[in-house]
Write an enzyme that holds these catalytic residues in place. Structure first.
Site, PDB file in Angstrom:
ATOM      1  N   ARG A  80      -0.955   9.288   9.362  1.00  0.00           N
ATOM      2  CA  ARG A  80      -1.130   7.898   9.497  1.00  0.00           C
ATOM      3  C   ARG A  80      -0.565   7.058   8.297  1.00  0.00           C
ATOM      4  NH1 ARG A  80      -4.871   3.418   8.802  1.00  0.00           N
ATOM      5  NH2 ARG A  80      -6.409   4.941   8.038  1.00  0.00           N
ATOM      6  N   GLU A 124       1.007  -1.350  -0.010  1.00  0.00           N
ATOM      7  CA  GLU A 124       0.179  -0.059  -0.123  1.00  0.00           C
ATOM      8  C   GLU A 124       0.928   1.037  -0.001  1.00  0.00           C
ATOM      9  OE1 GLU A 124      -3.117   0.099   3.110  1.00  0.00           O
ATOM     10  OE2 GLU A 124      -4.064  -1.858   2.281  1.00  0.00           O
ATOM     11  N   HIS A 135     -11.554  10.200   6.992  1.00  0.00           N
ATOM     12  CA  HIS A 135     -11.233   8.979   7.176  1.00  0.00           C
ATOM     13  C   HIS A 135     -10.874   8.586   8.529  1.00  0.00           C
ATOM     14  CE1 HIS A 135     -10.663   4.694   6.017  1.00  0.00           C
ATOM     15  NE2 HIS A 135      -9.316   4.552   6.014  1.00  0.00           N
ATOM     16  N   ARG A 149      -1.091   9.429   1.775  1.00  0.00           N
ATOM     17  CA  ARG A 149      -2.465   9.714   1.304  1.00  0.00           C
ATOM     18  C   ARG A 149      -2.864  11.237   1.380  1.00  0.00           C
ATOM     19  NH1 ARG A 149      -5.749   5.598   5.350  1.00  0.00           N
ATOM     20  NH2 ARG A 149      -5.454   3.744   3.983  1.00  0.00           N
ATOM     21  N   HIS A 153      -9.280  10.067   3.100  1.00  0.00           N
ATOM     22  CA  HIS A 153      -8.680   9.096   2.201  1.00  0.00           C
ATOM     23  C   HIS A 153      -9.166   9.495   0.724  1.00  0.00           C
ATOM     24  CE1 HIS A 153      -8.656   5.128   0.167  1.00  0.00           C
ATOM     25  NE2 HIS A 153      -8.231   4.422   1.350  1.00  0.00           N
TER      26      HIS A 153
END
Length: 524
Positions: free
Chosen positions: A371, A114, A336, A275, A229
């Site tokens: 994060r 990811e 998110h 992100r 997100h």
């Protein structure tokens, strides 16, 4: 009418952190897990992408540590990160021993990549139902433990604090108030995504634990850091359904409405950039092309593979007449995860004696300013376990609290029409999205603060005995905490981006705390 109950340990919330804590606590006394909906309704249930853990042959704990630190943009607590990545493998192996069925390639666990991870370390279950699988295993484990009791549809109203010590909480079930006294209380209520009009979070995630702790005198930290997100389904009248980051990890491409790829213009990692970078890039393209969305393109990937790897996403999108194997899917960012929350140490202790917190409601600084993808389920497992041991040690070292059965609700109860509640709720959610969203500035934040403060001053002192009104009160509180913190941080770092302060100016390393001072909010 009101009821009084006593328990050794009270846990508010039934996601991964709360359930893992309850399993650890039950050997030391009676545990009550209170949740305002069904025990299964939490952000854990909706976690698609997976859980990050250094268990693959190509990975190391030290590399996971470095990736997490880098994603946090200089604001991670290194001790908290070391605990996360070093204790994480044990917590995952424990789950497997309890029956968790993570996906495999032959006899070996299957790991995927990811964004911002330098190794394939994301474990997944049933393709894109990792959170659901972890929750299934934890609930099954909890069901075998007779000292754990569950109170469903029991919404926490406020914490009971006497002389600086938390001795339980008021719960609302139906029209009945329950005074629940406990030797130690753990907040595991999750985040606050519903304060935004576009969010991947379920409807129950309204910042309740953060707001209750703030009212009780708790210190909150890093509230300006909200992660959006990048890829949530966009279509009028359709919820912002999450399209997992793992899709880009498997090769999905982002295109603007003209069909042009654009991520390489913003970051050398392209679709696998952090992100916050991807979310801002998407917003920039939307502004540039005067559109409401961009597209996620998976049509070049094998159809059978997509159906096997993302079965929930495939079937859900199909319900809305989008076929991910044949069509570009319209997406745009959505709120998110919140990196901030109730300040705790690495054992879950807060500044309020007897009160502990774990999971998204808490802030150990493990995520810093942003994060790392798929670290949240691991955080819930690791810090749920640690908060339980913090609570156990606290109870063993302290005299039992004096459980005063006096009346703990005073003042006039206010009733609001449900239509009025929902109108205010939706207006404020839109304000947060437009003014305190992916890209911010002093002017937009000040406009948001003025509107939020107007409602906050009216409702923050009110006593509500209705779940909808209680949620609204909590959401308004969190709205103000996020907005005040975002105004105070005059620089851009991590997920907090201001067009009027685009750089990291001197003092950017400081973590902002926020607390209640009489009628005012103090940032320190």
């Amino acid at each position: 009418m009101s009821e009084t109950i006593h328990t050794d340990y009270l846990i508010i919330g039934s996601g991964v952190a709360g359930l893992r804590a309850s399993i650890e606590l039950c050997s030391k006394g009676n545990v009550l897990v209170a949740t305002k909906d069904l025990p299964t309704e939490s952000s854990t249930e909706y976690a698609q992408g997976g859980v990050a853990v250094a268990l693959s042959d190509e990975d190391e704990i030290g590399i996971h540590f470095e990736d997490t630190i880098k994603a946090g943009d200089g604001l991670c607590n290194e001790e908290a990160v070391k605990i996360l990545v070093s204790e994480g493998p044990e917590r995952i192996i424990e789950l497997i021993n309890w029956g968790a069925e993570f996906d495999k390639e032959g006899l070996k666990l299957s790991f995927t990549l990811e964004a911002a991870h330098s190794r394939k370390r994301i474990l997944h279950a049933h393709g894109d139902s990792t959170g659901r699988e972890i929750e299934r295993v934890l609930i099954k484990k909890v069901s075998t433990m007779r000292k754990i009791k569950k109170a469903s549809f029991a919404m926490a109203v406020d914490l009971i604090v006497e002389e600086g010590r938390c001795i339980g909480a008021l719960l609302l079930r139906g029209k009945e108030i329950i005074k629940c006294f406990s030797k130690a209380t753990i907040l595991a209520t999750g985040g606050a995504g519903q304060v935004y009009s576009r969010t991947t979070n379920p409807r129950v995630i309204t910042g309740d634990g953060m707001a209750m702790a703030f009212r009780a005198g708790g210190y909150l930290k890093d509230m300006e850091f909200v992660q959006f997100h990048p890829t949530a389904l966009y279509a009028p009248g359709i919820p912002a359904f999450l399209l997992s980051e793992a899709m880009r990890g498997e090769g999905a491409i982002l295109r603007n409405i003209n069909g042009e790829t654009f991520m390489k213009n913003y970051h050398p990692l392209g679709e696998l950039a952090p992100r916050d970078v991807v979310s801002r890039a998407i917003v920039s393209e939307m502004i540039k092309t005067q559109s409401t969305h961009v597209y996620l393109d998976l049509t070049h990937l094998d159809e059978h593979f997509l159906k096997q790897r993302f079965p929930t996403i495939y079937s859900t999108c199909l319900k809305f007449n989008f076929d991910i194997t044949k069509q570009w899917i319209p997406v745009s960012p959505a709120a998110h995860f919140i990196m901030g929350g109730l300040e705790t140490d690495t054992d879950g202790r807060t500044n309020i004696e007897g009160l502990f917190a774990a999971g998204e409601v808490a802030c150990t600084e493990v995520h810093g300013g942003n994060r790392l993808a798929s670290n949240s389920l691991l955080e819930g497992l690791v810090y749920g376990y640690r908060a339980a041991h913090g609570a156990i040690n606290y109870v063993e070292d302290k005299q039992p609290p004096s459980l005063n059965d006096k009346e703990v609700i005073s003042g006039e109860i206010l009733y609001m029409d449900s239509d009025e509640i929902m109108n205010i709720r939706e207006e404020l959610r839109q304000t947060m999205w437009e003014r305190v969203g992916v890209i911010r500035c002093g002017e937009s934040l000040s406009m948001a603060k003025n509107r939020i403060t107007h409602v906050y001053d009216k409702l923050s002192k009110a006593i509500f005995l209705d779940p909808l009104a209680l949620e609204l009160k909590n959401m308004i509180t969190v709205d103000l905490l996020i907005t005040e913190s975002a105004l105070a941080r005059k620089n851009s770092v991590g997920a907090h981006y201001r067009t009027d302060y685009k750089e990291k100016f001197p003092g950017w390393e400081k973590h902002l705390k926020i607390r209640k001072r009489d009628r005012y909010i103090e940032i320190f």
